[in-house]
Write a protein that holds these residues in place. Structure first.
Motif, PDB file in Angstrom:
ATOM      1  N   ASN A 115      -6.763  18.763 -20.050  1.00  0.00           N
ATOM      2  CA  ASN A 115      -7.070  20.153 -19.722  1.00  0.00           C
ATOM      3  C   ASN A 115      -8.466  20.231 -19.089  1.00  0.00           C
ATOM      4  N   ALA A 116      -9.428  19.529 -19.650  1.00  0.00           N
ATOM      5  CA  ALA A 116     -10.777  19.506 -19.081  1.00  0.00           C
ATOM      6  C   ALA A 116     -10.774  18.872 -17.696  1.00  0.00           C
ATOM      7  N   ILE A 117     -10.049  17.776 -17.530  1.00  0.00           N
ATOM      8  CA  ILE A 117      -9.963  17.123 -16.221  1.00  0.00           C
ATOM      9  C   ILE A 117      -9.449  18.099 -15.163  1.00  0.00           C
ATOM     10  N   ALA A 118      -8.530  18.978 -15.547  1.00  0.00           N
ATOM     11  CA  ALA A 118      -7.985  19.953 -14.592  1.00  0.00           C
ATOM     12  C   ALA A 118      -9.076  20.798 -13.961  1.00  0.00           C
ATOM     13  N   HIS A 119     -10.115  21.127 -14.726  1.00  0.00           N
ATOM     14  CA  HIS A 119     -11.200  21.937 -14.192  1.00  0.00           C
ATOM     15  C   HIS A 119     -11.937  21.179 -13.082  1.00  0.00           C
ATOM     16  N   ALA A 120     -12.171  19.901 -13.323  1.00  0.00           N
ATOM     17  CA  ALA A 120     -12.894  19.096 -12.346  1.00  0.00           C
ATOM     18  C   ALA A 120     -12.043  18.812 -11.111  1.00  0.00           C
ATOM     19  N   VAL A 121     -10.753  18.584 -11.320  1.00  0.00           N
ATOM     20  CA  VAL A 121      -9.842  18.340 -10.189  1.00  0.00           C
ATOM     21  C   VAL A 121      -9.883  19.528  -9.231  1.00  0.00           C
ATOM     22  N   GLU A 122      -9.713  20.731  -9.765  1.00  0.00           N
ATOM     23  CA  GLU A 122      -9.687  21.887  -8.868  1.00  0.00           C
ATOM     24  C   GLU A 122     -11.074  22.223  -8.322  1.00  0.00           C
ATOM     25  N   LEU A 175      -0.698  19.732 -14.262  1.00  0.00           N
ATOM     26  CA  LEU A 175      -1.747  19.230 -13.367  1.00  0.00           C
ATOM     27  C   LEU A 175      -1.261  18.217 -12.326  1.00  0.00           C
ATOM     28  N   PRO A 176      -0.533  17.167 -12.683  1.00  0.00           N
ATOM     29  CA  PRO A 176      -0.105  16.218 -11.654  1.00  0.00           C
ATOM     30  C   PRO A 176       0.739  16.870 -10.559  1.00  0.00           C
ATOM     31  N   HIS A 177       1.555  17.841 -10.941  1.00  0.00           N
ATOM     32  CA  HIS A 177       2.448  18.490  -9.981  1.00  0.00           C
ATOM     33  C   HIS A 177       1.675  19.448  -9.068  1.00  0.00           C
ATOM     34  N   ALA A 178       0.709  20.172  -9.626  1.00  0.00           N
ATOM     35  CA  ALA A 178      -0.122  21.049  -8.805  1.00  0.00           C
ATOM     36  C   ALA A 178      -0.945  20.231  -7.814  1.00  0.00           C
ATOM     37  N   LEU A 179      -1.448  19.090  -8.264  1.00  0.00           N
ATOM     38  CA  LEU A 179      -2.231  18.242  -7.373  1.00  0.00           C
ATOM     39  C   LEU A 179      -1.344  17.652  -6.269  1.00  0.00           C
ATOM     40  N   ALA A 180      -0.127  17.254  -6.621  1.00  0.00           N
ATOM     41  CA  ALA A 180       0.803  16.729  -5.619  1.00  0.00           C
ATOM     42  C   ALA A 180       1.124  17.797  -4.572  1.00  0.00           C
ATOM     43  N   TYR A 181       1.263  19.045  -5.003  1.00  0.00           N
ATOM     44  CA  TYR A 181       1.534  20.151  -4.081  1.00  0.00           C
ATOM     45  C   TYR A 181       0.392  20.304  -3.077  1.00  0.00           C
ATOM     46  N   ASN A 182      -0.844  20.153  -3.541  1.00  0.00           N
ATOM     47  CA  ASN A 182      -2.013  20.361  -2.685  1.00  0.00           C
ATOM     48  C   ASN A 182      -2.464  19.102  -1.951  1.00  0.00           C
TER      49      ASN A 182
END
Length: 355
Positions: A170-177, A261-268
């Motif tokens: 969940n924390a990693i998601a903040h940094a990814v975006e 998260l992996p799916h949102a990142l794949a979309y972008n």
């Protein structure tokens, strides 16, 4: 170098082992002496110990914090705040408790001390998400930013391994975006990549050895960095999807972030090649989206939203909600693509096709 704007957030951070012992001192720093300790029902006992530690500076515990910060819970807490003449709140726990502290601060102006016991990162942000009538909405204002955050590594040693994994991703998601945020800047980009790397190397260790102090320190350090990213720049599609799934379908926060998260990142991915490269480097892999999926498996997290009770029949409604008033996103939000994204997340498919 591209032009940028950087705003430093006015938070005081106390980090280390045994730092909870400085709580009374930090109350004095804020000139407060009538503190209300907040927690969820599950952490009531821990909150009571904090109250005892405060002596005459602590006047009570409110232990009904709930996921997604329902406004009716906040209204109940405000009654206690008024009755006890509270001059400060101390939020002890994860995002649910810290969210309640923020909601109280927004309505009263009371100062806050946050003592996170998970890796969620809410404590470092001027963001409040609240749920009313099944819809979760968010706002960004410095009025909800905690004045002081106490990070005590020792408090995370008893965080269950499975919860540690999902909380950390969940924390990693903040940094990814943050890495592809419209308002990203070089300082936040450095923090984001470092935060992802710290969590990616520590979470699998914690999954196998929850009492490993070095890994716990690394994870809490990474969570602080990622939370700072969340508090400093805007978020995109991933967070919109998770707010939809949490607020409208009552799915658990950290697990939902981990799965989506992996799916949102794949979309972008096609729209953000530089961010993909930095995320991959931090994870130590060539495919960032697949690497995040694999990290979820390494920490024993659920792989699909179906495991959380989200059905294929829910996908259409979730797509409709998530595509209304969407957050800014580097790739255009297309309903067909979002529906496929949610279908993949529901089934637990690995980005890239391999299972």
């Amino acid at each position: 170098m591209q032009p940028f704007v950087y705003d430093g957030l006015p938070s005081r951070v106390v980090f280390g082992r045994g730092t909870l012992s400085r709580l009374s001192e930090e109350l004095g720093h804020l000139s407060c002496s009538r503190a209300l300790v907040l927690s969820t029902p599950q952490q009531h006992e821990q909150a009571s110990r904090v109250l005892e530690q405060l002596g005459e500076k602590g006047i009570g515990v409110y232990a009904d914090a709930a996921m997604h910060t329902p406004v009716d819970v906040t209204d109940n807490a405000l009654q206690v705040v008024k009755e006890l003449n509270v001059d400060c709140t101390i939020a002890m726990g994860g995002g649910s408790t810290i969210g309640l502290g923020k909601a109280i601060a927004l309505r009263t102006g009371l100062p806050q001390i946050a003592i996170p016991t998970t890796y969620a990162g809410s404590e470092m942000t001027p963001i409040l998400g609240e749920t009313r009538d099944g819809i979760k909405t968010t706002q960004r204002t410095l009025d909800v930013l905690p004045e002081t955050v106490i990070y005590d590594v020792d408090l995370t040693l008893t965080l269950p391994a499975e919860m540690s994994g999902t909380s950390g991703i969940n924390a990693i998601a903040h940094a990814v975006e943050a890495l592809y945020a419209r308002d990203c800047n070089p300082v936040i980009a450095l923090m984001a990549e470092e935060g992802i790397a710290a969590l990616a190397r520590s979470l699998p260790v914690i999954a196998n050895d929850p009492s490993n102090v070095e890994a716990r320190s690394d994870a809490l350090y990474g969570a602080w960095l990622c939370g700072t990213c969340l508090g400093s720049v805007g978020m995109s599609l991933h967070h919109k999807l998770c707010h939809t799934l949490g607020g409208s379908f009552n799915l658990p926060h950290a697990e939902t972030h981990t799965i989506v998260l992996p799916h949102a990142l794949a979309y972008n991915a096609s729209a953000v090649p530089d961010a993909m490269a930095r995320i991959g480097r931090a994870l130590g892999c060539s495919d960032a989206a697949a690497g995040l999926y694999d990290l979820g498996r390494a920490v024993g997290a659920p792989s699909g939203l179906a495991e959380l009770g989200f059905t294929l029949a829910d996908v259409e409604r979730a797509t409709e909600i998530a595509t209304q008033n969407p957050y800014w996103n580097p790739r255009e939000i297309e309903a067909t693509g979002i529906q496929q994204l949610l279908s993949d997340a529901q089934a637990g498919r690995r980005p890239g096709g391999a299972q």
